[in-house]
Every structure is written in structure tokens, then in C-alpha cells.
Design a protein around this motif. Sequence first.
Motif, PDB file in Angstrom:
ATOM      1  N   GLN A 179      39.284  44.154  36.894  1.00  0.00           N
ATOM      2  CA  GLN A 179      40.639  43.643  37.098  1.00  0.00           C
ATOM      3  C   GLN A 179      40.786  42.168  36.721  1.00  0.00           C
ATOM      4  O   GLN A 179      41.909  41.648  36.657  1.00  0.00           O
ATOM      5  CB  GLN A 179      41.038  43.829  38.565  1.00  0.00           C
ATOM      6  N   ILE A 215      43.814  40.326  34.642  1.00  0.00           N
ATOM      7  CA  ILE A 215      44.967  41.209  34.418  1.00  0.00           C
ATOM      8  C   ILE A 215      46.033  40.951  35.481  1.00  0.00           C
ATOM      9  O   ILE A 215      45.786  41.131  36.676  1.00  0.00           O
ATOM     10  CB  ILE A 215      44.551  42.688  34.465  1.00  0.00           C
ATOM     11  N   PHE A 252      52.675  48.873  36.457  1.00  0.00           N
ATOM     12  CA  PHE A 252      51.887  49.714  35.558  1.00  0.00           C
ATOM     13  C   PHE A 252      52.523  51.098  35.453  1.00  0.00           C
ATOM     14  O   PHE A 252      52.958  51.685  36.451  1.00  0.00           O
ATOM     15  CB  PHE A 252      50.458  49.853  36.074  1.00  0.00           C
ATOM     16  N   ARG A 295      45.595  52.503  34.171  1.00  0.00           N
ATOM     17  CA  ARG A 295      45.785  51.204  34.814  1.00  0.00           C
ATOM     18  C   ARG A 295      46.099  51.381  36.294  1.00  0.00           C
ATOM     19  O   ARG A 295      45.619  50.619  37.134  1.00  0.00           O
ATOM     20  CB  ARG A 295      46.918  50.450  34.098  1.00  0.00           C
TER      21      ARG A 295
END
Length: 430
Positions: free
Chosen positions: A28, A31, A95, A100
Motif C-alpha cells: 500500500q 498509494i 477504488f 485494489r
Amino acid sequence: MTTTESGADTAAVEGRITDEDIERARAQIGIAVNQRDEAWNKLPSADAITHFAFGCGDDNPLYHDQDYGRGTRWHGQIASPTFPISTGLDQTPKFTDSERKKLFRGLFRGTGKYYSGVKWTWYQPVYPGRPVLMEAFTVDVEVKESQFSGGRSVKETFRYLYVDADGNPIATRDESYISAERHGSKSSGKLAGIERQRWTDEEFAEVEAAYEAEQRRGAEPRWLEDIHVGDELPLVIKGPLTVVDIISMHMGWGWGGYGVGPLKFAHQLRKRMPAFYQPDEYGVPDVVQRLHWDPERARALGIPAPYDYGQMRAAWVSHLMTNWIGDDGWLAEMDLQMRGFNYHGDIHRCTGAVTAKGESPDDAVSLEVFATNQRDEATTKGTAKVLLPSRETGAVVLPVPDMELRRRGAQVVSRIAGRVGQELRQLYGE
């Protein structure tokens, strides 16, 4: 090594940290992820800024009185340093792809999650009526054995970037949390023997005297030329901590992204996040977060009493420094580590000292800061950098973010045409 689905469920029930979750946490990094809950204060207002300072026990008129603020270099009321935790329109799209969504689903379920520290940097003030935009992402994941719980732990550091409507950074907040295996906290016995403080009239009189003696520099400039290494910051005292202090913090801060709410809102959250609720002694599902005010919940987790939020102590230590620097100074950076719990009934003496002074009037002054309880335990330690006006060069020049941060800020506002752009138009009535 990864767990099977049934193995993962067992680990969650037992509050154990799995290799699979560690791998996902590291994936992660960098992001930006949409925060589930909307900002408590979508648009900073004079009242919201006042309520936040009130919840932190900070009566500085710069944060409460618009007329007072107009007479300062800021030309108006501004927010206290850690106010951004209560605001920030989230710029990140939700998302939509399954991979994701799977990556960000439910890490370290059933473990105890503890606030371990924060590093703030500040570039410009927050004013009433000016929107703050935000994005959040993981910057670091560290695995180690927990000194507190005696089991495995993971330290995650999340960055919250706050920018203005033009994408100029207002502040960054790098906040660290430790997820610790719950079975260890009960078996380690590290907190055994700690009892809630009982105060005599004489002891409490000393607390009251410390409140009376609090010093705020205010409108009188603290000139750079007048300070020296070793200078001590006047004491700011907080506590003894009570449930009212916790409630007051929530009044200004909101629920800190937990999404907690009353009545039907609680019902809706129970449907969405059933694991966030555990039955109390009467069989009523209540938030696990209640260990901040519920003695039974705290003791069930091997903690002798409810305790504060790390965000509270960060606000308290920033209060220490803004009292000292005065209206014309600027708190540029604060890096704190939380070394212990601040239980209900505890006081904290916020103190600090000058450790370094640069050669140039534009250099920051370095400080060492502490928050120490009545047991003489420094539960909070850290460093800070402040900017002070100079008789030689004049007013403080606010810090300039580096190019990488400015580029990220520009990316944040580039998403403004979507959902948040609509929110801004609603806020301004357009």
C-alpha cells in the motif's frame, strides 16, 4: 507464507499478525486511499477553529477571537497547529477495481492498534472560510517484537497531506500506529501494579496553581536575538485527565476518521464494520474505541485504566510552543514519540528547552520537548523547530515546501473537477 481463509479468520479472532497482512501493508505504500468518513469540518469556520482549541484546553485569543486576530501579522483568526486533523476534503477517488479493493481490505483484524508518534510540518496557517483539501497514504511499514505486548507488532506510518485550493501545501502529518497482538498485552504483565492516581487537596492545589501560572507570550514579539541555548519554555499543564476532556476533544476533532456515531448512525456502522463493535458487560455491542473512556474495556485488554488519544498530547505539546513563540512566531516542525499511556486521573507537565540556534536569522530554532506525568514518566518526547522574528531582518518568512511535495499537492487539486469540486461549490453556494 500466507494463511488460508479459515486460518485468517482464526488469526483475526485471536488478534494475531499474519505475514499476508504485512505483505499487503507494504504493497500500500505511496498509494493514496480514500478515507471512508467525511471531514468533521468540511469548511473551517471561526466556530470550528474555536471549538477545536477549546477541546485542547488552549485559550489563546489568536484561535478564539477574530477581532484579536486582525491586530496580528495574520490579519485574522487562525487555527491552532493540529486543527487539520478535523478537516480536509478527501481528493482521492474510491477504488473500483476488485484487486485494489482487496489490497486495502481489513488489515490486522482483532489486534490492538496504538498511536505511537507523529511528525508535523507546517507551511501556512488555516483561516476561517478557506477550504482545506487532503489526501492520505502509507509511507512506511516496520515489523518488530512489541515491548508492550510481548508479541509481534507492526508499525505503520501514514502521511496526511493538507493543501489549499491552489494545491499549496498547508501541512503534512506523518502519523504512526503500532498494531500489536492482543494476547501478548495480557500475558506480559508490563502494566501490572499501575493504579489510577488519587489526589489529595494539597496535591490538587499545586495543579491549580500551575494553571494560574501559565504564561503566554501573545502580542509581545519573542525576538530571535534574545534567546539562548538552554532557555526553558514555561510550563503548560494538562489534566488530571477526565471523561469530560475526552468528550471535549471529540467536540472539536470529531471522531478522527473512525466513523463512530449515535443511534441509527451506530446501527449503520455496525452493519458496515461489525468487528469494530464488541459487547460490553451488559451485552450491548459498543465500539472498541471505548477503551478511551470505559474502565472495563481497558482492563479487559490488560490496561489499568482508560487513556487519552495521541492526538491530544500532540495538541498539548504544540500549545506549549505557541505560548512560547508568541503571535509573531511560527511552529515549523514537531516530531513526537508516545512512550506510554496517559491514564484518566493523570496530569501531564508539558516542558521544553532550546537545544540549538542557527547562524542566520532565517534559521529555525531547535527545541527538545516533553510531556511528563505525576509519576515522573516522560510519556511523550520529541523535538521541534520554530521560526522567530528578528530585529535584524524583521518578520518570520514561512517555510517553502520542496518540489516533490508541491507536485503532490498539485495532483491533489487536479482532481477537483470531480466529487470534491462539487462539494466546494456547495460550500460556497454556487
